[in-house]
Design a protein around this motif. Structure first.
Motif, PDB file in Angstrom:
ATOM      1  N   GLU A 197      -7.731   2.273 -16.611  1.00  0.00           N
ATOM      2  CA  GLU A 197      -8.689   2.483 -15.520  1.00  0.00           C
ATOM      3  C   GLU A 197      -9.422   1.181 -15.210  1.00  0.00           C
ATOM      4  O   GLU A 197      -9.634   0.835 -14.038  1.00  0.00           O
ATOM      5  CB  GLU A 197      -9.691   3.579 -15.883  1.00  0.00           C
ATOM      6  N   ALA A 198      -9.798   0.440 -16.244  1.00  0.00           N
ATOM      7  CA  ALA A 198     -10.484  -0.841 -16.040  1.00  0.00           C
ATOM      8  C   ALA A 198      -9.591  -1.837 -15.300  1.00  0.00           C
ATOM      9  O   ALA A 198     -10.068  -2.671 -14.531  1.00  0.00           O
ATOM     10  CB  ALA A 198     -10.920  -1.417 -17.389  1.00  0.00           C
ATOM     11  N   LEU A 199      -8.268  -1.735 -15.521  1.00  0.00           N
ATOM     12  CA  LEU A 199      -7.320  -2.616 -14.841  1.00  0.00           C
ATOM     13  C   LEU A 199      -7.041  -2.161 -13.408  1.00  0.00           C
ATOM     14  O   LEU A 199      -6.403  -2.885 -12.639  1.00  0.00           O
ATOM     15  CB  LEU A 199      -6.000  -2.664 -15.614  1.00  0.00           C
ATOM     16  N   GLY A 200      -7.502  -0.940 -13.068  1.00  0.00           N
ATOM     17  CA  GLY A 200      -7.262  -0.420 -11.727  1.00  0.00           C
ATOM     18  C   GLY A 200      -5.911   0.258 -11.584  1.00  0.00           C
ATOM     19  O   GLY A 200      -5.491   0.564 -10.460  1.00  0.00           O
ATOM     20  N   PHE A 201      -5.224   0.531 -12.692  1.00  0.00           N
ATOM     21  CA  PHE A 201      -3.889   1.134 -12.631  1.00  0.00           C
ATOM     22  C   PHE A 201      -3.944   2.661 -12.591  1.00  0.00           C
ATOM     23  O   PHE A 201      -2.973   3.298 -12.181  1.00  0.00           O
ATOM     24  CB  PHE A 201      -3.043   0.675 -13.805  1.00  0.00           C
ATOM     25  N   ILE A 202      -5.041   3.238 -13.062  1.00  0.00           N
ATOM     26  CA  ILE A 202      -5.252   4.679 -12.930  1.00  0.00           C
ATOM     27  C   ILE A 202      -6.713   4.902 -12.553  1.00  0.00           C
ATOM     28  O   ILE A 202      -7.539   3.982 -12.634  1.00  0.00           O
ATOM     29  CB  ILE A 202      -4.930   5.448 -14.237  1.00  0.00           C
ATOM     30  N   ARG A 203      -7.026   6.120 -12.117  1.00  0.00           N
ATOM     31  CA  ARG A 203      -8.426   6.456 -11.839  1.00  0.00           C
ATOM     32  C   ARG A 203      -8.671   7.899 -12.241  1.00  0.00           C
ATOM     33  O   ARG A 203      -7.742   8.726 -12.301  1.00  0.00           O
ATOM     34  CB  ARG A 203      -8.763   6.252 -10.368  1.00  0.00           C
ATOM     35  N   ARG A 204      -9.922   8.204 -12.522  1.00  0.00           N
ATOM     36  CA  ARG A 204     -10.331   9.571 -12.823  1.00  0.00           C
ATOM     37  C   ARG A 204     -10.822  10.218 -11.526  1.00  0.00           C
ATOM     38  O   ARG A 204     -11.617   9.628 -10.797  1.00  0.00           O
ATOM     39  CB  ARG A 204     -11.434   9.574 -13.873  1.00  0.00           C
ATOM     40  N   VAL A 205     -10.336  11.430 -11.254  1.00  0.00           N
ATOM     41  CA  VAL A 205     -10.740  12.149 -10.045  1.00  0.00           C
ATOM     42  C   VAL A 205     -11.177  13.553 -10.449  1.00  0.00           C
ATOM     43  O   VAL A 205     -10.699  14.100 -11.448  1.00  0.00           O
ATOM     44  CB  VAL A 205      -9.592  12.215  -9.017  1.00  0.00           C
ATOM     45  N   PRO A 206     -12.095  14.183  -9.668  1.00  0.00           N
ATOM     46  CA  PRO A 206     -12.567  15.537 -10.012  1.00  0.00           C
ATOM     47  C   PRO A 206     -11.443  16.565  -9.962  1.00  0.00           C
ATOM     48  O   PRO A 206     -10.530  16.472  -9.139  1.00  0.00           O
ATOM     49  CB  PRO A 206     -13.624  15.812  -8.928  1.00  0.00           C
ATOM     50  N   ASN A 207     -11.521  17.523 -10.866  1.00  0.00           N
ATOM     51  CA  ASN A 207     -10.603  18.653 -10.872  1.00  0.00           C
ATOM     52  C   ASN A 207     -11.172  19.727  -9.951  1.00  0.00           C
ATOM     53  O   ASN A 207     -12.235  20.282 -10.245  1.00  0.00           O
ATOM     54  CB  ASN A 207     -10.446  19.192 -12.292  1.00  0.00           C
ATOM     55  N   PRO A 208     -10.519  20.038  -8.832  1.00  0.00           N
ATOM     56  CA  PRO A 208     -11.095  20.994  -7.880  1.00  0.00           C
ATOM     57  C   PRO A 208     -11.237  22.401  -8.456  1.00  0.00           C
ATOM     58  O   PRO A 208     -12.019  23.203  -7.937  1.00  0.00           O
ATOM     59  CB  PRO A 208     -10.088  20.972  -6.712  1.00  0.00           C
ATOM     60  N   ARG A 211     -15.244  22.201 -12.294  1.00  0.00           N
ATOM     61  CA  ARG A 211     -16.278  21.208 -11.987  1.00  0.00           C
ATOM     62  C   ARG A 211     -16.534  20.255 -13.136  1.00  0.00           C
ATOM     63  O   ARG A 211     -16.946  19.114 -12.936  1.00  0.00           O
ATOM     64  CB  ARG A 211     -17.586  21.910 -11.608  1.00  0.00           C
ATOM     65  N   ARG A 212     -16.322  20.732 -14.339  1.00  0.00           N
ATOM     66  CA  ARG A 212     -16.574  19.871 -15.500  1.00  0.00           C
ATOM     67  C   ARG A 212     -15.345  19.062 -15.891  1.00  0.00           C
ATOM     68  O   ARG A 212     -15.424  18.205 -16.768  1.00  0.00           O
ATOM     69  CB  ARG A 212     -17.019  20.734 -16.684  1.00  0.00           C
ATOM     70  N   GLY A 213     -14.210  19.323 -15.276  1.00  0.00           N
ATOM     71  CA  GLY A 213     -12.982  18.653 -15.659  1.00  0.00           C
ATOM     72  C   GLY A 213     -12.620  17.505 -14.739  1.00  0.00           C
ATOM     73  O   GLY A 213     -13.082  17.401 -13.598  1.00  0.00           O
ATOM     74  N   LEU A 214     -11.762  16.624 -15.255  1.00  0.00           N
ATOM     75  CA  LEU A 214     -11.284  15.475 -14.493  1.00  0.00           C
ATOM     76  C   LEU A 214      -9.769  15.376 -14.603  1.00  0.00           C
ATOM     77  O   LEU A 214      -9.179  15.763 -15.617  1.00  0.00           O
ATOM     78  CB  LEU A 214     -11.913  14.176 -15.018  1.00  0.00           C
ATOM     79  N   PHE A 215      -9.162  14.878 -13.551  1.00  0.00           N
ATOM     80  CA  PHE A 215      -7.762  14.498 -13.579  1.00  0.00           C
ATOM     81  C   PHE A 215      -7.677  12.988 -13.744  1.00  0.00           C
ATOM     82  O   PHE A 215      -8.608  12.261 -13.385  1.00  0.00           O
ATOM     83  CB  PHE A 215      -7.054  14.872 -12.278  1.00  0.00           C
ATOM     84  N   ILE A 216      -6.573  12.505 -14.283  1.00  0.00           N
ATOM     85  CA  ILE A 216      -6.285  11.076 -14.201  1.00  0.00           C
ATOM     86  C   ILE A 216      -5.118  10.914 -13.229  1.00  0.00           C
ATOM     87  O   ILE A 216      -4.198  11.727 -13.214  1.00  0.00           O
ATOM     88  CB  ILE A 216      -5.981  10.442 -15.575  1.00  0.00           C
ATOM     89  N   GLU A 217      -5.197   9.877 -12.425  1.00  0.00           N
ATOM     90  CA  GLU A 217      -4.252   9.703 -11.324  1.00  0.00           C
ATOM     91  C   GLU A 217      -3.736   8.280 -11.283  1.00  0.00           C
ATOM     92  O   GLU A 217      -4.498   7.318 -11.464  1.00  0.00           O
ATOM     93  CB  GLU A 217      -4.966  10.044 -10.013  1.00  0.00           C
ATOM     94  N   LEU A 218      -2.447   8.132 -11.061  1.00  0.00           N
ATOM     95  CA  LEU A 218      -1.826   6.818 -10.927  1.00  0.00           C
ATOM     96  C   LEU A 218      -2.238   6.211  -9.588  1.00  0.00           C
ATOM     97  O   LEU A 218      -2.131   6.860  -8.547  1.00  0.00           O
ATOM     98  CB  LEU A 218      -0.304   6.968 -10.998  1.00  0.00           C
ATOM     99  N   THR A 219      -2.723   4.981  -9.623  1.00  0.00           N
ATOM    100  CA  THR A 219      -3.144   4.317  -8.390  1.00  0.00           C
ATOM    101  C   THR A 219      -1.989   3.536  -7.774  1.00  0.00           C
ATOM    102  O   THR A 219      -0.933   3.373  -8.377  1.00  0.00           O
ATOM    103  CB  THR A 219      -4.301   3.346  -8.663  1.00  0.00           C
ATOM    104  N   HIS A 220      -2.229   3.039  -6.558  1.00  0.00           N
ATOM    105  CA  HIS A 220      -1.221   2.205  -5.902  1.00  0.00           C
ATOM    106  C   HIS A 220      -0.929   0.965  -6.745  1.00  0.00           C
ATOM    107  O   HIS A 220       0.236   0.559  -6.887  1.00  0.00           O
ATOM    108  CB  HIS A 220      -1.710   1.790  -4.516  1.00  0.00           C
TER     109      HIS A 220
END
Length: 280
Positions: A197-208, A211-220
């Motif tokens: 995440e610090a490198l910008g290769f993934i990001r944490r996004v809210p789980n719809p 509310r208390r959960g997060l997804f991790i997502e591959l970035t561009h």
């Protein structure tokens, strides 16, 4: 002393320290701390080692990871473990100057002959295959580590990015579910997520749905890094060697390895609680 002489001397010192570091890494597979580097290079202080580290970083030999640890850079020469080669030397040295390879130089063949004199034939067969697999795995892991370092990553980081990619668009998943996509054991997932995440290769996004959960997502940027590494794999011998097998050889290998994995995995279930999987 002239400036040219001092420059030449400094370059020799840099190369000597680089060689010492690469030799250390070949055995321990770690980069020492700054204090450890000072001892390795026989420097009086950490500041002296720090100046040399800056030069090695500039040359691409070292890099700083996101957790501020030194790691091999793209120009780092990852050498084979010399301790693993010790048993090979006597067999190779037995070849005379006019041998021209008439005797098989493969040290494993000589080892098989020695094992056969004292060991159970069943064990000889087992050792012959297991030793080859271990040698191949060590070599492949060394090349994978070197390839991943091109992007400032470890081989384990690449496995995590690949797992996210294989989830499919939008390449997003809950961290607890990610482990089901790993093709091998991968320790320290939480730390890898933070680093990537610090490198910008993934990001944490809210789980719809939570509310208390997060997804991790591959970035561009993460997909771009993975694409570059895949491009390198297209010409990498440690990846492409199966393409050199005939269809019959390939099928036989897949079937054999599938059986081996099943047998070892069954035994491994009893050991996992005592011996956690190694970090990649």
């Amino acid at each position: 002393m002239t400036g040219r002489a001092r420059t030449g001397e400094g370059r020799r010192d840099l190369e000597a320290c680089r060689a010492a570091l690469e030799a250390h890494y070949a055995v321990h597979r770690t980069i020492p701390s700054m204090a450890g580097l000072a001892r390795l290079w026989d420097y009086a202080s950490k500041s002296s080692a720090s100046r040399l580290v800056d030069q090695l970083i500039e040359a691409g030999v070292l890099l700083w990871s996101t957790d501020r640890r030194l790691a091999p850079g793209s120009a780092f020469r990852i050498l084979p473990d010399p301790q693993a080669q010790v048993s090979d030397a006597p067999y190779l040295n037995d070849m005379g100057p006019n041998d021209n390879g008439r005797h098989n130089p493969d040290p494993l063949q000589a080892a098989l002959a020695a094992w056969a004199t004292d060991y159970d034939p069943v064990l000889v067969r087992a050792y012959s295959v297991t030793t080859r697999l271990l040698r191949l795995a060590r070599s492949m892991e060394r090349h994978m580590t070197q390839s991943a370092a091109r992007e400032g990553l470890t081989s384990g980081d690449v496995l995590l990015l690949d797992a996210l990619y294989r989830v499919g668009p939008p390449h997003r998943i809950a961290p607890t579910a990610l482990k089901h996509y790993f093709l091998m054991s991968l320790a320290g997932v939480a730390k890898r997520v933070d680093r990537l995440e610090a490198l910008g290769f993934i990001r944490r996004v809210p789980n719809p749905d939570d509310r208390r959960g997060l997804f991790i997502e591959l970035t561009h940027a993460g997909r771009a890094a993975l694409t570059r590494l895949v491009a390198v794999d297209r010409t990498a011998p440690h990846i492409l060697w199966p393409t050199m097998l005939s269809d019959r050889q390939y099928q036989a290998m897949i079937e054999s390895l599938t059986v081996a994995e099943a047998v070892v995995a069954a035994a491994d279930k009893n050991d996992r609680s005592e011996f956690p999987p190694p970090d990649m």
